[in-house]
Design a protein around this motif. Structure first.
Motif, PDB file in Angstrom:
ATOM      1  N   LYS A 244       0.823  -1.219   0.000  1.00 36.26           N
ATOM      2  CA  LYS A 244       0.000   0.000   0.000  1.00 36.26           C
ATOM      3  C   LYS A 244       0.850   1.260   0.000  1.00 36.26           C
ATOM      4  N   LYS A 245       2.035   1.194   0.602  1.00 39.48           N
ATOM      5  CA  LYS A 245       2.938   2.339   0.650  1.00 39.48           C
ATOM      6  C   LYS A 245       4.038   2.246  -0.408  1.00 39.48           C
ATOM      7  N   SER A 246       4.090   1.153  -1.169  1.00 41.29           N
ATOM      8  CA  SER A 246       5.148   0.894  -2.162  1.00 41.29           C
ATOM      9  C   SER A 246       6.522   0.923  -1.514  1.00 41.29           C
ATOM     10  N   GLN A 247       6.655   0.238  -0.373  1.00 41.59           N
ATOM     11  CA  GLN A 247       7.916   0.208   0.356  1.00 41.59           C
ATOM     12  C   GLN A 247       8.301  -1.213   0.736  1.00 41.59           C
ATOM     13  N   VAL A 248       9.584  -1.392   1.001  1.00 39.69           N
ATOM     14  CA  VAL A 248      10.106  -2.673   1.476  1.00 39.69           C
ATOM     15  C   VAL A 248      11.019  -2.430   2.675  1.00 39.69           C
ATOM     16  N   ILE A 249      11.154  -3.460   3.506  1.00 32.57           N
ATOM     17  CA  ILE A 249      12.103  -3.421   4.616  1.00 32.57           C
ATOM     18  C   ILE A 249      13.178  -4.442   4.297  1.00 32.57           C
ATOM     19  N   VAL A 250      14.437  -3.972   4.190  1.00 38.55           N
ATOM     20  CA  VAL A 250      15.562  -4.811   3.812  1.00 38.55           C
ATOM     21  C   VAL A 250      16.461  -5.016   5.024  1.00 38.55           C
ATOM     22  N   GLU A 251      16.886  -6.258   5.224  1.00 36.99           N
ATOM     23  CA  GLU A 251      17.732  -6.623   6.355  1.00 36.99           C
ATOM     24  C   GLU A 251      19.066  -5.875   6.299  1.00 36.99           C
ATOM     25  N   GLY A 252      19.381  -5.143   7.359  1.00 35.76           N
ATOM     26  CA  GLY A 252      20.660  -4.444   7.461  1.00 35.76           C
ATOM     27  C   GLY A 252      20.745  -3.114   6.741  1.00 35.76           C
ATOM     28  N   CYS A 253      19.646  -2.622   6.187  1.00 39.46           N
ATOM     29  CA  CYS A 253      19.654  -1.353   5.460  1.00 39.46           C
ATOM     30  C   CYS A 253      18.710  -0.357   6.117  1.00 39.46           C
ATOM     31  N   LYS A 254      19.064   0.916   6.020  1.00 41.11           N
ATOM     32  CA  LYS A 254      18.291   2.026   6.576  1.00 41.11           C
ATOM     33  C   LYS A 254      17.963   1.779   8.051  1.00 41.11           C
ATOM     34  N   ILE A 255      19.020   1.587   8.829  1.00 43.01           N
ATOM     35  CA  ILE A 255      18.872   1.306  10.251  1.00 43.01           C
ATOM     36  C   ILE A 255      18.713   2.613  11.020  1.00 43.01           C
ATOM     37  N   ALA A 256      17.711   2.650  11.911  1.00 45.69           N
ATOM     38  CA  ALA A 256      17.445   3.831  12.727  1.00 45.69           C
ATOM     39  C   ALA A 256      17.489   3.431  14.194  1.00 45.69           C
ATOM     40  N   LYS A 257      17.864   4.389  15.022  1.00 44.25           N
ATOM     41  CA  LYS A 257      17.898   4.172  16.469  1.00 44.25           C
ATOM     42  C   LYS A 257      16.603   4.739  17.045  1.00 44.25           C
ATOM     43  N   LYS A 258      15.810   3.905  17.695  1.00 42.61           N
ATOM     44  CA  LYS A 258      14.519   4.318  18.229  1.00 42.61           C
ATOM     45  C   LYS A 258      14.560   4.303  19.748  1.00 42.61           C
ATOM     46  N   ALA A 259      13.996   5.345  20.370  1.00 42.95           N
ATOM     47  CA  ALA A 259      13.884   5.405  21.829  1.00 42.95           C
ATOM     48  C   ALA A 259      12.624   4.651  22.240  1.00 42.95           C
ATOM     49  N   ILE A 260      12.740   3.829  23.293  1.00 41.40           N
ATOM     50  CA  ILE A 260      11.573   3.099  23.777  1.00 41.40           C
ATOM     51  C   ILE A 260      11.367   3.388  25.259  1.00 41.40           C
ATOM     52  N   LYS A 261      10.094   3.477  25.642  1.00 42.60           N
ATOM     53  CA  LYS A 261       9.745   3.740  27.029  1.00 42.60           C
ATOM     54  C   LYS A 261       9.952   2.495  27.874  1.00 42.60           C
ATOM     55  N   ALA A 262      10.093   2.688  29.156  1.00 45.95           N
ATOM     56  CA  ALA A 262      10.187   1.564  30.079  1.00 45.95           C
ATOM     57  C   ALA A 262       8.831   0.849  30.138  1.00 45.95           C
ATOM     58  N   SER A 263       8.874  -0.483  30.139  1.00 53.17           N
ATOM     59  CA  SER A 263       7.656  -1.282  30.206  1.00 53.17           C
ATOM     60  C   SER A 263       7.963  -2.559  30.978  1.00 53.17           C
ATOM     61  N   GLU A 264       6.976  -3.423  31.121  1.00 56.83           N
ATOM     62  CA  GLU A 264       7.205  -4.698  31.804  1.00 56.83           C
ATOM     63  C   GLU A 264       8.203  -5.550  31.031  1.00 56.83           C
ATOM     64  N   LYS A 265       8.079  -5.505  29.720  1.00 57.68           N
ATOM     65  CA  LYS A 265       8.974  -6.287  28.863  1.00 57.68           C
ATOM     66  C   LYS A 265      10.406  -5.750  28.919  1.00 57.68           C
ATOM     67  N   ASN A 266      10.538  -4.427  28.941  1.00 48.23           N
ATOM     68  CA  ASN A 266      11.842  -3.775  28.978  1.00 48.23           C
ATOM     69  C   ASN A 266      11.829  -2.742  30.110  1.00 48.23           C
ATOM     70  N   PRO A 267      12.140  -3.147  31.346  1.00 47.50           N
ATOM     71  CA  PRO A 267      11.988  -2.249  32.499  1.00 47.50           C
ATOM     72  C   PRO A 267      12.870  -1.001  32.489  1.00 47.50           C
ATOM     73  N   LYS A 268      14.016  -1.051  31.816  1.00 54.62           N
ATOM     74  CA  LYS A 268      14.912   0.111  31.791  1.00 54.62           C
ATOM     75  C   LYS A 268      14.607   1.080  30.649  1.00 54.62           C
ATOM     76  N   GLY A 269      13.936   0.615  29.608  1.00 51.32           N
ATOM     77  CA  GLY A 269      13.732   1.465  28.437  1.00 51.32           C
ATOM     78  C   GLY A 269      15.028   1.560  27.655  1.00 51.32           C
ATOM     79  N   GLY A 270      15.263   2.689  26.991  1.00 53.94           N
ATOM     80  CA  GLY A 270      16.518   2.891  26.276  1.00 53.94           C
ATOM     81  C   GLY A 270      16.323   3.008  24.780  1.00 53.94           C
ATOM     82  N   PHE A 271      17.297   2.489  24.045  1.00 52.64           N
ATOM     83  CA  PHE A 271      17.289   2.600  22.585  1.00 52.64           C
ATOM     84  C   PHE A 271      17.356   1.220  21.956  1.00 52.64           C
TER      85      PHE A 271
END
Length: 78
Positions: free
Chosen positions: A33-60
């Motif tokens: 629908k967006k005419s896009q693909v996700i390729v392994e190892g390409c266009k890597i971005a660093k995302k900030a994530i909030k602390a949760s039960e799964k990841n108690p410390k949060g981070g990147f």
């Protein structure tokens, strides 16, 4: 433009434009629908994530981001 694409999940492709030009990798996901693909190892971005039960410390985390399907070319014979 939603249509049929010759690139499918699991295909090996080479990036022909953008910051990752020249690198090749496996297609992890196709977003028709967006005419896009996700390729392994390409266009890597660093995302900030909030602390949760799964990841108690949060981070990147690093993850692959979608790129336009016109920027990749299927590699034949692999």
């Amino acid at each position: 433009m939603v249509g049929k694409f010759k690139i499918k999940k699991g295909d090996t492709v080479k990036v022909i434009a953008g910051d990752d030009k020249g690198t090749s990798g496996k297609v992890l996901q196709v977003l028709p629908k967006k005419s896009q693909v996700i390729v392994e190892g390409c266009k890597i971005a660093k995302k900030a994530i909030k602390a949760s039960e799964k990841n108690p410390k949060g981070g990147f985390i690093t993850k692959e981001m979608p790129m336009s399907i016109s920027n990749v070319k299927k590699v034949e014979g692999e």
